[in-house]
Design a protein around this motif. Structure first.
Motif, short mmCIF file in Angstrom:
data_model
loop_
_atom_site.label_atom_id
_atom_site.label_comp_id
_atom_site.label_asym_id
_atom_site.label_seq_id
_atom_site.Cartn_x
_atom_site.Cartn_y
_atom_site.Cartn_z
N UNK A 39 -13.95 4.82 -15.30
CA UNK A 39 -14.30 5.93 -15.28
C UNK A 39 -15.64 6.35 -15.58
N UNK A 40 -16.43 5.54 -16.26
CA UNK A 40 -18.09 5.94 -16.58
C UNK A 40 -18.88 6.19 -15.42
N UNK A 41 -19.83 6.86 -15.75
CA UNK A 41 -20.69 7.51 -14.60
C UNK A 41 -21.63 6.32 -14.23
N UNK A 42 -21.95 6.07 -12.90
CA UNK A 42 -22.89 5.12 -12.47
C UNK A 42 -24.36 5.37 -13.32
N UNK A 43 -24.80 6.73 -13.26
CA UNK A 43 -26.09 6.98 -13.90
C UNK A 43 -26.38 6.47 -15.45
N UNK A 44 -25.23 6.43 -16.08
CA UNK A 44 -25.34 6.20 -17.59
C UNK A 44 -25.70 4.76 -17.73
N UNK A 45 -25.42 4.10 -16.77
CA UNK A 45 -25.98 2.46 -17.02
C UNK A 45 -27.38 2.29 -16.71
N UNK A 46 -28.09 3.53 -15.99
CA UNK A 46 -29.36 3.27 -15.67
C UNK A 46 -30.31 4.05 -16.88
N UNK A 47 -29.39 4.61 -17.73
CA UNK A 47 -30.25 5.49 -18.79
C UNK A 47 -30.56 4.69 -20.15
N UNK A 48 -31.12 5.49 -21.12
CA UNK A 48 -31.44 4.58 -22.32
C UNK A 48 -30.18 3.69 -22.94
N UNK A 49 -29.11 4.24 -22.74
CA UNK A 49 -28.07 3.27 -23.47
C UNK A 49 -27.43 2.06 -22.63
N UNK A 50 -28.12 2.14 -21.18
CA UNK A 50 -27.62 1.22 -20.38
C UNK A 50 -28.62 0.33 -20.18
N UNK A 51 -29.60 0.42 -19.07
CA UNK A 51 -30.76 -0.33 -18.94
C UNK A 51 -31.88 -0.35 -19.98
N UNK A 52 -31.92 0.85 -20.66
CA UNK A 52 -32.73 0.71 -21.83
C UNK A 52 -32.30 -0.31 -22.85
N UNK A 53 -31.30 -0.21 -23.42
CA UNK A 53 -30.79 -1.12 -24.38
C UNK A 53 -30.74 -2.75 -23.84
N UNK A 54 -30.35 -2.72 -22.55
CA UNK A 54 -30.04 -3.94 -22.15
C UNK A 54 -31.43 -4.66 -21.99
N UNK A 55 -32.43 -4.03 -21.24
CA UNK A 55 -33.76 -4.87 -21.64
C UNK A 55 -34.26 -5.22 -22.51
N UNK A 56 -34.10 -4.50 -23.86
CA UNK A 56 -34.71 -4.74 -25.01
C UNK A 56 -33.87 -5.74 -25.56
N UNK A 57 -32.48 -6.01 -25.48
CA UNK A 57 -31.74 -6.93 -26.33
C UNK A 57 -32.00 -8.29 -25.76
N UNK A 58 -31.91 -8.16 -24.27
CA UNK A 58 -31.59 -9.60 -23.47
C UNK A 58 -33.16 -10.17 -23.48
N UNK A 59 -34.12 -9.61 -24.17
CA UNK A 59 -35.43 -10.03 -23.66
C UNK A 59 -36.04 -10.22 -25.39
#
Ligand SMILES: NC(=O)C1=CN([C@@H]2O[C@H](COP(=O)(O)OP(=O)(O)OC[C@H]3O[C@@H](n4cnc5c(N)ncnc54)[C@H](O)[C@@H]3O)[C@@H](O)[C@H]2O)C=CC1
Ligand SMILES: O=C(CO)COP(=O)(O)O
Length: 295
Positions: free
Chosen positions: A200-220
């Motif tokens: 039930x999570x919103x799709x746009x959340x994954x494009x936000x700071x907590x999704x894409x933002x934190x993913x790009x940071x930690x995965x690189x």
């Protein structure tokens, strides 16, 4: 406002630094530490606004043994899923306090950089808008605060990105190149979005700071503990060696186990998380994992 940080690890101390800029803040943890404004737990628990930075796997035990309910609000700072039950932290904390007293902080935030007052932007998520805004307004000038009502999206993205960060470390440790890492991160984002949507999570959340933002940071970045776990796996080290060298928490390790369990029960397709699980739990050769992902 008067606040207490509970958990004096890297993130708890960085949040102490951040929230101290505008508020009256104390800090406590299970072992006494010689740090500014350290108070006994009983005193910390009397504050109306708590920030709890205890790693996900220890939250339930800690709450059962230590929490005294004075009607406090809790900002949850951990990023993980409980392995023994597959429960998200809003459910774990929800066993002790009502949802309108809970908020979650997520977004790109290496503790070491927050500790130096370097700028970032973070999201406070809660079903209680007023509470989210209170914790966001209390952030210092060097952190831009956003609010969201998508608690599940914040939780899933914060926990899942740690697993993809392990894969990012494996990818770089094997020297697979920038293209491979970008492909992995993009597909990781798709995968964690699909997982979150199933809850039930919103799709746009994954494009936000907590999704894409934190993913790009930690995965690189080698500043990420989870990424460094991946570097160790690529070097052929075993998990005991990797974790003892790390000496700090890497939430992606237990979270990969939780995802494996949930994916099996709910039949959700999580190919990257499945390979991370296989490398961690079954000692699968990282090169075999790369081959299987490409297939
Ligand atoms: N370090 C960072 O850059 C960030 C960390 N986080 C999250 O914050 C959480 C904590 O991470 P760190 O502070 O970095 O880890 P850390 O390894 O520096 O510290 C862990 C803390 O947990 C406490 N702890 C360990 N076992 C415990 C138990 N059984 N009961 C109670 N407390 C226990 C330790 O005493 C220590 O204070 C994790 O979920 C992590 O994913 C989130 C954002 C940034
Ligand atoms: O969540 C983090 C930064 O936002 C910290 O990541 P690591 O736990 O991998 O160091």
């Amino acid at each position: 406002m008067k606040m207490a940080i509970i958990g004096a690890g890297k993130w708890g101390q960085a949040l102490y630094h951040a929230y101290s800029q505008k508020n009256d803040v104390v800090i406590s943890s299970r072992h006494s530490k010689a740090i500014e404004n350290f108070v006994p737990m009983s005193e910390a628990l009397k504050c109306e606004y708590l920030v709890i930075a205890i790693p996900a796997q220890f939250v339930r035990g800690w709450m059962e043994e230590n929490f005294v309910d004075h009607g406090q609000k809790i900002l949850v700072a951990a990023k993980g899923i409980e392995t023994s039950t597959g429960a998200f932290l809003n459910d774990v904390y929800g066993d002790f306090v009502s949802a309108d007293r809970l908020a979650f902080i997520s977004g790109p935030s290496f503790a070491a950089e927050v500790q130096k007052s370097l700028p970032t932007a973070l999201i406070i998520s809660s079903t209680n808008h007023e509470l989210a805004q209170t914790y966001a307004d209390a952030l210092p000038k060097f952190i831009k605060g956003y609010v969201s009502s998508d608690v599940v999206g914040a939780e899933v993205s914060g926990a899942y990105k740690n697993v993809i960060a392990i894969a990012g470390g494996v990818c770089d440790g094997l020297g697979l190149g920038n293209n491979a890492r970008a492909a992995l991160i993009s597909r990781g984002l798709v995968e964690m979005t699909r997982f979150g949507e199933a809850f039930g999570a919103k799709t746009e959340t994954f494009l936000s700071l907590g999704g894409a933002g934190d993913l790009f940071l930690t995965a690189s970045s080698t500043l990420s503990r989870n990424y460094r776990v991946g570097l160790g796996l690529a070097k052929g080290k075993d998990m005991d060696e990797i974790l003892s060298e790390l000496g700090e928490v890497a939430e992606g390790v237990p979270t990969a186990k939780a995802l494996h369990k949930i994916a099996k029960e709910k039949e959700i397709y999580l190919p990257i998380a499945a390979e991370v699980y296989a490398m961690i739990e079954e000692g699968k050769d990282p090169l075999e994992s790369v081959k299987d992902l490409l297939d």
